[in-house]
Scaffold this active site. Structure first.
Site, PDB file in Angstrom:
ATOM      1  N   ASP A 143      72.957 -75.779  29.900  1.00 23.64           N
ATOM      2  CA  ASP A 143      72.975 -74.092  30.042  1.00 23.64           C
ATOM      3  C   ASP A 143      73.018 -73.168  28.620  1.00 23.64           C
ATOM      4  OD1 ASP A 143      71.670 -73.384  32.314  1.00 23.64           O
ATOM      5  OD2 ASP A 143      73.524 -73.753  34.104  1.00 23.64           O
TER       6      ASP A 143
ATOM      7  N   ASP B 208      63.936 -73.538  33.985  1.00 25.40           N
ATOM      8  CA  ASP B 208      64.960 -72.579  33.733  1.00 25.40           C
ATOM      9  C   ASP B 208      65.154 -73.064  31.971  1.00 25.40           C
ATOM     10  OD1 ASP B 208      65.014 -72.644  36.038  1.00 25.40           O
ATOM     11  OD2 ASP B 208      66.736 -71.794  36.625  1.00 25.40           O
TER      12      ASP B 208
ATOM     13  N   ARG C 174      61.942 -65.800  39.641  1.00 28.46           N
ATOM     14  CA  ARG C 174      62.422 -65.514  37.949  1.00 28.46           C
ATOM     15  C   ARG C 174      62.417 -67.154  37.180  1.00 28.46           C
ATOM     16  NH1 ARG C 174      66.527 -64.930  39.406  1.00 28.46           N
ATOM     17  NH2 ARG C 174      68.082 -66.360  39.935  1.00 28.46           N
TER      18      ARG C 174
HETATM   19  N1  GLY Z   1      69.121 -70.985  35.727  1.00 31.84           N
HETATM   20  C1  GLY Z   1      68.959 -70.460  36.690  1.00 31.84           C
HETATM   21  C2  GLY Z   1      68.223 -69.140  37.487  1.00 31.84           C
HETATM   22  O1  GLY Z   1      67.565 -68.080  37.119  1.00 31.84           O
HETATM   23  O2  GLY Z   1      68.946 -68.822  38.292  1.00 31.84           O
END
Ligand code: GLY
Length: 393
Positions: A109, A168, A239
């Site tokens: 991340d 993500d 998401r």
């Molecule tokens: N990267 C984790 C989320 O979008 O919750």
């Protein structure tokens, strides 16, 4: 009399043109007031604003949490708009508070954690203290890329799998493109392209919805297609669709390879044409959640999607205006009292009603810091397009 009538008519036309669906000045004035309260309630940079706990109290996290860069990034957005040195000072303080994560090789991340604060900070101030931190962070991130597998590893373990990659992760590639340009090291560029190509191949279904988690074998073959935060392995977690849309839009920006533009457009079309997308264009937390319409909305997905569409629409094509109008509708909804907090409420976050991880019962229908970050980014993008009269018909 005729002259007065003409002047009146001209003024009316001007006022009509000047009216916009979203009042960016008003929204930033509110954001600045709300975040001034957030700064007051967070004097100590070891506690990063994240969300709200089930008992209503603030949920803060440390710098090693994946969201630590969004607060500093949001402060840079406010500085970008206001140009007030007070916001620059606050943004720098909360940006530097994440600096130690440049050495963190235990997470994928780092794009969120470092590029949102330091990347925006550098873009706006050219503070030369920031690039070395970003470059160390990019090196740390690239240690998670195994060329035999061809993707950046997201988590160290998921269920029984040792090489899980989540959609993500597309959001980290912008950071690596910046690092490639800044350092001249083409390796960062190549990692991004390989990761994106394998993501198209393995994460996407024929309808251009995305799985959340792809678990890879050491030789790069796929061991399993799963979800962690979505409703089901074969569902479209909202998401996740937003991250993919944003990520492939950036891929096109950085490479100018048309296949990424096509991918982004297909994802946008899946999202916008989905029968379960509500009229206000703020999606349920998963497009296939079992009890729609009695499911929570995810304002964060709408904010990310709006920001992504406001870039995608600049690349032309027959749907450009549709993308723009959908993005504006999302901003309009998010700026309404249905999603936007009152001053001093919502633990000083701007937006209400996001969903972090419903299957884990975590952050369900709460404010979440990244919803604010992408909402502010989308407002800035919207304003820039509006000033260019890009989509006035
Ligand atoms: N990267 C984790 C989320 O979008 O919750």
């Amino acid at each position: 009399m005729k002259r007065f009538l003409l002047i009146y008519l001209l003024l009316t036309v001007r006022v009509t043109f000047a009216q916009t669906a979203v009042d960016v000045d008003k929204e930033f004035a509110f954001a600045a007031k709300q975040y001034a309260l957030m700064l007051k309630s967070h004097p100590d940079t070891t506690r990063f604003p994240q969300s709200t706990k089930p008992d209503g109290t603030p949920d803060d996290r440390k710098s090693d949490w994946w969201c630590s860069g969004f607060f500093g990034g949001s402060l840079w957005h406010i500085y970008e708009r206001t140009k007030d040195p007070m916001w620059k000072e606050a943004a720098n303080k909360w940006t530097m508070a994440v600096a130690k994560e440049q050495y963190n090789t235990g997470t994928h991340d780092l794009g969120f954690m470092l590029f949102c604060p330091f990347g925006n900070g550098y873009r706006l101030t050219k503070n030369e203290a920031y690039p070395p931190i970003l470059l160390t962070g990019a090196k740390s991130l690239s240690t998670r890329f195994d060329p035999k597998v061809g993707v950046i590893k997201s988590w160290n373990k998921f269920q029984t799998y040792d090489y899980p990659v989540i959609i993500d992760n597309m959001m980290n590639l912008e950071f690596l493109f910046w690092a490639a340009k800044r350092s001249g090291n083409k390796e960062f560029y190549n990692i991004s392209v390989t990761h994106a190509d394998n993501t198209i191949k393995n994460h996407y279904r024929p309808d251009y919805s995305s799985y959340h988690v792809i678990c890879y074998n050491p030789d790069g073959t796929v061991a399993a297609k799963k979800t962690a935060q979505g409703y089901a392995d074969n569902s479209a977690w909202a998401r996740g669709q937003a991250w993919g849309l944003y990520g492939f839009t950036v891929m096109y920006r950085e490479t100018k390879d048309k296949k990424y533009l096509e991918q982004a457009r297909h994802i946008a079309d899946f999202y916008l044409n989905h029968p379960n997308l509500p009229a206000d264009k703020v999606p349920y937390w998963d497009f296939n959640a079992a009890n729609i319409p009695n499911e929570e909305r995810d304002a964060s997905a709408a904010a990310i999607t709006s920001a992504a569409l406001l870039e995608l629409c600049t690349y032309g094509g027959p749907s450009a205006k549709t993308y723009y109008q959908a993005a504006v509708k999302m901003l309009e909804s998010l700026s309404s009292p249905a999603y936007k907090a009152n001053l001093g409420e919502n633990n000083n976050f701007i937006l209400k009603h996001s969903v972090g991880h419903k299957p884990a019962k975590s952050e369900v229908d709460t404010p979440i810091i990244y919803a604010d970050y992408y909402y502010l980014e989308a407002l800035l993008r919207y304003d820039a397009l509006r000033k260019k009269n890009a989509f006035r018909s």
